[in-house]
Design a protein around this motif. Structure first.
Motif, PDB file in Angstrom:
ATOM      1  N   ILE A 114       0.845  -1.189   0.000  1.00  0.00           N
ATOM      2  CA  ILE A 114       0.000   0.000   0.000  1.00  0.00           C
ATOM      3  C   ILE A 114       0.881   1.240   0.000  1.00  0.00           C
ATOM      4  O   ILE A 114       2.016   1.204   0.472  1.00  0.00           O
ATOM      5  N   ALA A 115       0.331   2.314  -0.562  1.00  0.00           N
ATOM      6  CA  ALA A 115       1.120   3.536  -0.668  1.00  0.00           C
ATOM      7  C   ALA A 115       0.231   4.759  -0.517  1.00  0.00           C
ATOM      8  O   ALA A 115      -0.951   4.733  -0.879  1.00  0.00           O
ATOM      9  N   ASP A 116       0.851   5.817   0.025  1.00  0.00           N
ATOM     10  CA  ASP A 116       0.248   7.139  -0.050  1.00  0.00           C
ATOM     11  C   ASP A 116       1.184   7.941  -0.951  1.00  0.00           C
ATOM     12  O   ASP A 116       1.893   7.358  -1.763  1.00  0.00           O
ATOM     13  N   ASP A 117       1.227   9.220  -0.822  1.00  0.00           N
ATOM     14  CA  ASP A 117       2.079  10.009  -1.719  1.00  0.00           C
ATOM     15  C   ASP A 117       3.569   9.891  -1.418  1.00  0.00           C
ATOM     16  O   ASP A 117       4.394  10.199  -2.259  1.00  0.00           O
ATOM     17  N   THR A 118       3.922   9.439  -0.207  1.00  0.00           N
ATOM     18  CA  THR A 118       5.339   9.454   0.165  1.00  0.00           C
ATOM     19  C   THR A 118       5.898   8.123   0.647  1.00  0.00           C
ATOM     20  O   THR A 118       7.109   7.960   0.697  1.00  0.00           O
ATOM     21  N   SER A 119       5.045   7.189   1.023  1.00  0.00           N
ATOM     22  CA  SER A 119       5.539   5.956   1.650  1.00  0.00           C
ATOM     23  C   SER A 119       4.852   4.717   1.089  1.00  0.00           C
ATOM     24  O   SER A 119       3.701   4.771   0.648  1.00  0.00           O
ATOM     25  N   PHE A 120       5.589   3.601   1.147  1.00  0.00           N
ATOM     26  CA  PHE A 120       5.067   2.290   0.788  1.00  0.00           C
ATOM     27  C   PHE A 120       5.146   1.379   2.004  1.00  0.00           C
ATOM     28  O   PHE A 120       6.096   1.456   2.776  1.00  0.00           O
ATOM     29  N   TYR A 121       4.149   0.498   2.158  1.00  0.00           N
ATOM     30  CA  TYR A 121       4.115  -0.439   3.273  1.00  0.00           C
ATOM     31  C   TYR A 121       3.799  -1.834   2.758  1.00  0.00           C
ATOM     32  O   TYR A 121       2.865  -2.007   1.962  1.00  0.00           O
ATOM     33  N   ARG A 122       4.564  -2.809   3.220  1.00  0.00           N
ATOM     34  CA  ARG A 122       4.363  -4.207   2.832  1.00  0.00           C
ATOM     35  C   ARG A 122       3.498  -4.904   3.880  1.00  0.00           C
ATOM     36  O   ARG A 122       3.774  -4.804   5.081  1.00  0.00           O
ATOM     37  N   ILE A 123       2.483  -5.608   3.401  1.00  0.00           N
ATOM     38  CA  ILE A 123       1.539  -6.257   4.308  1.00  0.00           C
ATOM     39  C   ILE A 123       1.430  -7.739   3.981  1.00  0.00           C
ATOM     40  O   ILE A 123       1.297  -8.121   2.814  1.00  0.00           O
ATOM     41  N   GLN A 124       1.473  -8.550   5.012  1.00  0.00           N
ATOM     42  CA  GLN A 124       1.222  -9.988   4.917  1.00  0.00           C
ATOM     43  C   GLN A 124      -0.166 -10.224   5.499  1.00  0.00           C
ATOM     44  O   GLN A 124      -0.499  -9.699   6.559  1.00  0.00           O
ATOM     45  N   VAL A 125      -1.002 -11.005   4.809  1.00  0.00           N
ATOM     46  CA  VAL A 125      -2.351 -11.317   5.275  1.00  0.00           C
ATOM     47  C   VAL A 125      -2.405 -12.804   5.597  1.00  0.00           C
ATOM     48  O   VAL A 125      -2.002 -13.640   4.790  1.00  0.00           O
ATOM     49  N   GLU A 158       2.687 -18.060  14.438  1.00  0.00           N
ATOM     50  CA  GLU A 158       4.089 -18.252  14.062  1.00  0.00           C
ATOM     51  C   GLU A 158       4.633 -17.076  13.273  1.00  0.00           C
ATOM     52  O   GLU A 158       3.915 -16.447  12.503  1.00  0.00           O
ATOM     53  N   ASN A 159       5.917 -16.845  13.447  1.00  0.00           N
ATOM     54  CA  ASN A 159       6.637 -15.849  12.667  1.00  0.00           C
ATOM     55  C   ASN A 159       7.104 -16.529  11.377  1.00  0.00           C
ATOM     56  O   ASN A 159       8.033 -17.320  11.396  1.00  0.00           O
ATOM     57  N   LYS A 160       6.453 -16.210  10.266  1.00  0.00           N
ATOM     58  CA  LYS A 160       6.802 -16.819   8.982  1.00  0.00           C
ATOM     59  C   LYS A 160       7.543 -15.830   8.083  1.00  0.00           C
ATOM     60  O   LYS A 160       7.636 -16.040   6.888  1.00  0.00           O
ATOM     61  N   TRP A 161       8.059 -14.767   8.663  1.00  0.00           N
ATOM     62  CA  TRP A 161       8.731 -13.733   7.891  1.00  0.00           C
ATOM     63  C   TRP A 161      10.063 -13.347   8.535  1.00  0.00           C
ATOM     64  O   TRP A 161      10.562 -12.247   8.354  1.00  0.00           O
ATOM     65  N   GLN A 162      10.648 -14.262   9.284  1.00  0.00           N
ATOM     66  CA  GLN A 162      11.850 -14.017  10.090  1.00  0.00           C
ATOM     67  C   GLN A 162      12.922 -13.212   9.345  1.00  0.00           C
ATOM     68  O   GLN A 162      13.463 -12.271   9.875  1.00  0.00           O
ATOM     69  N   ASP A 163      13.197 -13.573   8.122  1.00  0.00           N
ATOM     70  CA  ASP A 163      14.275 -12.912   7.381  1.00  0.00           C
ATOM     71  C   ASP A 163      13.752 -12.026   6.255  1.00  0.00           C
ATOM     72  O   ASP A 163      14.477 -11.693   5.332  1.00  0.00           O
ATOM     73  N   LYS A 164      12.486 -11.613   6.335  1.00  0.00           N
ATOM     74  CA  LYS A 164      11.873 -10.788   5.300  1.00  0.00           C
ATOM     75  C   LYS A 164      11.572  -9.400   5.864  1.00  0.00           C
ATOM     76  O   LYS A 164      11.497  -9.193   7.061  1.00  0.00           O
ATOM     77  N   ILE A 165      11.389  -8.465   4.975  1.00  0.00           N
ATOM     78  CA  ILE A 165      11.053  -7.110   5.380  1.00  0.00           C
ATOM     79  C   ILE A 165       9.574  -6.886   5.077  1.00  0.00           C
ATOM     80  O   ILE A 165       9.165  -6.821   3.920  1.00  0.00           O
ATOM     81  N   ILE A 166       8.766  -6.816   6.134  1.00  0.00           N
ATOM     82  CA  ILE A 166       7.361  -6.457   5.993  1.00  0.00           C
ATOM     83  C   ILE A 166       7.029  -5.452   7.090  1.00  0.00           C
ATOM     84  O   ILE A 166       7.754  -5.331   8.081  1.00  0.00           O
ATOM     85  N   ASP A 167       5.948  -4.725   6.890  1.00  0.00           N
ATOM     86  CA  ASP A 167       5.583  -3.680   7.842  1.00  0.00           C
ATOM     87  C   ASP A 167       4.433  -4.070   8.763  1.00  0.00           C
ATOM     88  O   ASP A 167       4.401  -3.645   9.911  1.00  0.00           O
ATOM     89  N   TYR A 168       3.481  -4.856   8.252  1.00  0.00           N
ATOM     90  CA  TYR A 168       2.329  -5.245   9.049  1.00  0.00           C
ATOM     91  C   TYR A 168       1.877  -6.649   8.673  1.00  0.00           C
ATOM     92  O   TYR A 168       2.066  -7.089   7.540  1.00  0.00           O
ATOM     93  N   VAL A 169       1.258  -7.312   9.638  1.00  0.00           N
ATOM     94  CA  VAL A 169       0.600  -8.584   9.397  1.00  0.00           C
ATOM     95  C   VAL A 169      -0.858  -8.402   9.815  1.00  0.00           C
ATOM     96  O   VAL A 169      -1.129  -7.894  10.902  1.00  0.00           O
ATOM     97  N   ILE A 170      -1.767  -8.785   8.933  1.00  0.00           N
ATOM     98  CA  ILE A 170      -3.194  -8.720   9.237  1.00  0.00           C
ATOM     99  C   ILE A 170      -3.696 -10.153   9.337  1.00  0.00           C
ATOM    100  O   ILE A 170      -3.579 -10.923   8.388  1.00  0.00           O
TER     101      ILE A 170
END
Length: 131
Positions: free
Chosen positions: A51-62, A75-87
């Motif tokens: 997702i993005a607004d005019d200045t930032s991007f955010y990575r989301i795992q659902v 469980e943490n399934k993103w140990q070595d990944k870069i994400i911002d939020y989990v829903i």
């Protein structure tokens, strides 16, 4: 009335159910004015939505949970990944949680800082603005 003329296998039906929660979250975020991008391929990047607004991007795992129990370990399934939020969406209940990625192998879904929402657009968006 349309008639569905296909019988999905259990694995395929499960996959469709999980994807439907990604689409649901995308719809609600779009409704709130976010630019929402869905990767064509999500192989090993753990990004279901961008997702993005005019200045930032955010990575989301659902994640879709086949549970009515909110007092579970996730469980943490993103140990070595870069994400911002989990829903997390409950597939059996009408609730979910929005969390920032945690660094431990597991965490209680109801941990401090994890924000609960009712599966309705206005409630979800209120919760998302609190994170």
């Amino acid at each position: 009335m349309p008639i569905k003329n296909v019988n999905r296998t259990e694995p395929a039906l499960n996959h469709y159910k999980h994807i439907s929660y990604e689409t649901l979250a995308a719809s609600w975020l779009t409704e709130d004015g976010w630019e929402v991008f869905m990767p064509l391929v999500d192989h090993d990047k753990k990004t279901d939505l961008l997702i993005a607004d005019d200045t930032s991007f955010y990575r989301i795992q659902v994640k879709a949970l086949n549970s009515m129990d909110e007092d579970i370990d996730v469980e943490n399934k993103w140990q070595d990944k870069i994400i911002d939020y989990v829903i997390y969406f409950s597939m059996q209940g009408s609730w979910g949680y929005i969390v920032k990625p945690f660094t431990t192998n597991k965490a209680k879904l109801q941990s401090k800082g994890h924000i609960r929402f009712h599966q309705h657009p206005s409630n979800f968006l209120k919760a998302f603005k609190r994170i």
